[in-house]
Scaffold this motif. Sequence first.
Motif, PDB file in Angstrom:
ATOM      1  N   LEU A  83       6.835 -26.454   8.990  1.00  0.00           N
ATOM      2  CA  LEU A  83       6.918 -27.547   8.026  1.00  0.00           C
ATOM      3  C   LEU A  83       6.226 -28.797   8.567  1.00  0.00           C
ATOM      4  CD1 LEU A  83       8.112 -28.453   5.296  1.00  0.00           C
ATOM      5  CD2 LEU A  83      10.187 -29.114   6.525  1.00  0.00           C
ATOM      6  N   HIS A  84       5.244 -29.285   7.803  1.00  0.00           N
ATOM      7  CA  HIS A  84       4.537 -30.512   8.178  1.00  0.00           C
ATOM      8  C   HIS A  84       4.989 -31.638   7.253  1.00  0.00           C
ATOM      9  CE1 HIS A  84       1.363 -33.460   8.781  1.00  0.00           C
ATOM     10  NE2 HIS A  84       1.022 -32.814   9.864  1.00  0.00           N
ATOM     11  N   VAL A  85       5.703 -32.618   7.845  1.00  0.00           N
ATOM     12  CA  VAL A  85       6.270 -33.716   7.065  1.00  0.00           C
ATOM     13  C   VAL A  85       5.642 -35.057   7.435  1.00  0.00           C
ATOM     14  CG1 VAL A  85       8.433 -34.759   6.263  1.00  0.00           C
ATOM     15  CG2 VAL A  85       8.440 -32.431   7.105  1.00  0.00           C
ATOM     16  N   SER A  86       5.026 -35.154   8.593  1.00  0.00           N
ATOM     17  CA  SER A  86       4.509 -36.434   9.095  1.00  0.00           C
ATOM     18  C   SER A  86       3.633 -37.128   8.070  1.00  0.00           C
ATOM     19  CB  SER A  86       3.695 -36.206  10.373  1.00  0.00           C
ATOM     20  OG  SER A  86       4.506 -35.752  11.422  1.00  0.00           O
ATOM     21  N   GLY A  87       3.884 -38.409   7.864  1.00  0.00           N
ATOM     22  CA  GLY A  87       3.070 -39.159   6.924  1.00  0.00           C
ATOM     23  C   GLY A  87       3.415 -40.630   6.941  1.00  0.00           C
ATOM     24  N   VAL A  88       2.481 -41.448   6.470  1.00  0.00           N
ATOM     25  CA  VAL A  88       2.714 -42.883   6.334  1.00  0.00           C
ATOM     26  C   VAL A  88       2.221 -43.313   4.962  1.00  0.00           C
ATOM     27  CG1 VAL A  88       2.529 -43.368   8.800  1.00  0.00           C
ATOM     28  CG2 VAL A  88       0.490 -43.516   7.351  1.00  0.00           C
ATOM     29  N   GLY A  89       2.671 -44.481   4.534  1.00  0.00           N
ATOM     30  CA  GLY A  89       2.206 -45.020   3.264  1.00  0.00           C
ATOM     31  C   GLY A  89       2.486 -46.514   3.208  1.00  0.00           C
ATOM     32  N   ARG A 137       5.944 -18.914   6.443  1.00  0.00           N
ATOM     33  CA  ARG A 137       5.872 -19.828   5.300  1.00  0.00           C
ATOM     34  C   ARG A 137       5.517 -21.217   5.822  1.00  0.00           C
ATOM     35  NH1 ARG A 137       5.469 -19.930  -0.106  1.00  0.00           N
ATOM     36  NH2 ARG A 137       6.322 -17.826   0.048  1.00  0.00           N
ATOM     37  N   ILE A 138       4.366 -21.751   5.390  1.00  0.00           N
ATOM     38  CA  ILE A 138       3.928 -23.086   5.787  1.00  0.00           C
ATOM     39  C   ILE A 138       4.195 -24.043   4.635  1.00  0.00           C
ATOM     40  CG2 ILE A 138       1.993 -24.550   6.460  1.00  0.00           C
ATOM     41  CD1 ILE A 138       0.693 -22.130   7.744  1.00  0.00           C
ATOM     42  N   GLY A 139       5.005 -25.066   4.889  1.00  0.00           N
ATOM     43  CA  GLY A 139       5.295 -26.079   3.881  1.00  0.00           C
ATOM     44  C   GLY A 139       4.704 -27.411   4.291  1.00  0.00           C
ATOM     45  N   ILE A 140       4.033 -28.064   3.364  1.00  0.00           N
ATOM     46  CA  ILE A 140       3.453 -29.377   3.619  1.00  0.00           C
ATOM     47  C   ILE A 140       4.006 -30.349   2.586  1.00  0.00           C
ATOM     48  CG2 ILE A 140       1.331 -30.738   3.776  1.00  0.00           C
ATOM     49  CD1 ILE A 140      -0.155 -28.175   4.491  1.00  0.00           C
ATOM     50  N   VAL A 141       4.563 -31.457   3.059  1.00  0.00           N
ATOM     51  CA  VAL A 141       5.120 -32.457   2.155  1.00  0.00           C
ATOM     52  C   VAL A 141       4.001 -33.380   1.699  1.00  0.00           C
ATOM     53  CG1 VAL A 141       6.733 -34.371   1.883  1.00  0.00           C
ATOM     54  CG2 VAL A 141       7.414 -32.341   3.175  1.00  0.00           C
ATOM     55  N   SER A 142       3.588 -33.227   0.440  1.00  0.00           N
ATOM     56  CA  SER A 142       2.595 -34.120  -0.139  1.00  0.00           C
ATOM     57  C   SER A 142       3.353 -35.157  -0.972  1.00  0.00           C
ATOM     58  CB  SER A 142       1.562 -33.334  -0.953  1.00  0.00           C
ATOM     59  OG  SER A 142       2.176 -32.609  -2.007  1.00  0.00           O
ATOM     60  N   SER A 143       3.069 -35.274  -2.261  1.00  0.00           N
ATOM     61  CA  SER A 143       3.774 -36.257  -3.087  1.00  0.00           C
ATOM     62  C   SER A 143       3.308 -36.122  -4.527  1.00  0.00           C
ATOM     63  CB  SER A 143       3.475 -37.676  -2.589  1.00  0.00           C
ATOM     64  OG  SER A 143       3.961 -38.660  -3.484  1.00  0.00           O
ATOM     65  N   ASP A 185       3.604 -26.236  -1.385  1.00  0.00           N
ATOM     66  CA  ASP A 185       3.233 -27.643  -1.535  1.00  0.00           C
ATOM     67  C   ASP A 185       4.471 -28.375  -2.047  1.00  0.00           C
ATOM     68  OD1 ASP A 185       2.177 -30.107  -2.140  1.00  0.00           O
ATOM     69  OD2 ASP A 185       0.577 -29.359  -3.446  1.00  0.00           O
ATOM     70  N   ILE A 186       5.011 -29.273  -1.229  1.00  0.00           N
ATOM     71  CA  ILE A 186       6.265 -29.972  -1.542  1.00  0.00           C
ATOM     72  C   ILE A 186       5.925 -31.369  -2.040  1.00  0.00           C
ATOM     73  CG2 ILE A 186       8.447 -30.811  -0.593  1.00  0.00           C
ATOM     74  CD1 ILE A 186       7.899 -28.556   1.638  1.00  0.00           C
ATOM     75  N   ARG A 187       6.286 -31.666  -3.294  1.00  0.00           N
ATOM     76  CA  ARG A 187       5.862 -32.904  -3.944  1.00  0.00           C
ATOM     77  C   ARG A 187       7.061 -33.741  -4.380  1.00  0.00           C
ATOM     78  NH1 ARG A 187       1.323 -30.168  -8.003  1.00  0.00           N
ATOM     79  NH2 ARG A 187       0.059 -29.191  -6.356  1.00  0.00           N
ATOM     80  N   PRO A 188       7.593 -34.552  -3.484  1.00  0.00           N
ATOM     81  CA  PRO A 188       8.718 -35.411  -3.864  1.00  0.00           C
ATOM     82  C   PRO A 188       8.261 -36.630  -4.661  1.00  0.00           C
ATOM     83  CG  PRO A 188       8.132 -35.774  -1.581  1.00  0.00           C
ATOM     84  CD  PRO A 188       7.269 -34.652  -2.067  1.00  0.00           C
ATOM     85  N   GLY A 189       9.219 -37.242  -5.345  1.00  0.00           N
ATOM     86  CA  GLY A 189       9.002 -38.554  -5.937  1.00  0.00           C
ATOM     87  C   GLY A 189       9.498 -39.607  -4.961  1.00  0.00           C
ATOM     88  N   PHE A 190      10.165 -40.632  -5.440  1.00  0.00           N
ATOM     89  CA  PHE A 190      10.678 -41.683  -4.565  1.00  0.00           C
ATOM     90  C   PHE A 190      11.879 -41.164  -3.779  1.00  0.00           C
ATOM     91  CE2 PHE A 190       8.947 -44.748  -7.893  1.00  0.00           C
ATOM     92  CZ  PHE A 190       7.839 -45.087  -7.122  1.00  0.00           C
ATOM     93  N   VAL A 191      11.763 -41.166  -2.456  1.00  0.00           N
ATOM     94  CA  VAL A 191      12.854 -40.777  -1.569  1.00  0.00           C
ATOM     95  C   VAL A 191      13.193 -41.976  -0.698  1.00  0.00           C
ATOM     96  CG1 VAL A 191      13.618 -39.182   0.234  1.00  0.00           C
ATOM     97  CG2 VAL A 191      12.085 -38.374  -1.585  1.00  0.00           C
ATOM     98  N   ALA A 192      14.455 -42.234  -0.505  1.00  0.00           N
ATOM     99  CA  ALA A 192      14.909 -43.425   0.221  1.00  0.00           C
ATOM    100  C   ALA A 192      14.661 -43.271   1.715  1.00  0.00           C
ATOM    101  CB  ALA A 192      16.389 -43.666  -0.041  1.00  0.00           C
TER     102      ALA A 192
END
Length: 255
Positions: A83-89, A137-143, A185-192
């Motif tokens: 699982l790849h979650v690393s990200g900035v925004g 299973r490779i999961g990547i957190v996009s948006s 492909d994991i596509r969340p909305g607004f997460v706190a």
Amino acid sequence: MPDQLKAIIIGATSGIGREVALQLLRQGWQLGIAGRRTPELEAIREQFGPEQVKIATIDVTSDSAASALDALLQETGAPDWFLHVSGVGYQSGPLDEEKELRTVMTNAVGPVRIISHFLNYVKDNASVYREAGKKVRIGIVSSIAGTAGLGAAPAYSATKRMQSHYISALAQFVRMEGLPVRFTDIRPGFVATALLSSEKKYPMLIKPEKAAGYVVRGLRRGRRVVTFDWRYRVLVFFWRLIPRPIWERLTWVNN
């Protein structure tokens, strides 16, 4: 007894990555967790013990990330999930070149470096998966921000779109190569999480623990795309219906 399930989570020091790690550990998984902040990783290892948790300090923007990942894989062995979650925004006021470039390095260059390196690991160790009769299973957190360009976060929305396209291309690539890999492909909305400004109020805000639950269920069910929750699925559906000339004139779309 069946083999213990294993996962590696890149970006496990906070937010969704940390909550997914905690949920899997409570379910008895063995984890390799990585991120930039070593104390946070050590705290999780102390809570669950070094037999269940292996850690690695990894900055996905650094050239040393691949070798650090190799060391972690040496400790954990071939994982069932990666699982790849690393990200900035960042939210733009005046356009900040440094922040825009940092976003591209973390959200675009980072996943390419990590995922491509891991796929080469899978290629070298494909027999391990085939003998066990399973696929990683490779999961990547996009948006959902990758659905269309958002003026409030130009580099962020562009890199999230890139991530989704990269996953799609890699899904085709692994079939061409015959690798035992499936993608989500994991596509969340607004997460706190810390990515959101504490000074703003966000609609349809989801707690990290709930978001992690969506992620775990989506991976377990083998979903190709996971968008959460249902409100964001409806939102994205209507976003896609807006013609580009009209979309680019909208000024109320904010993050």
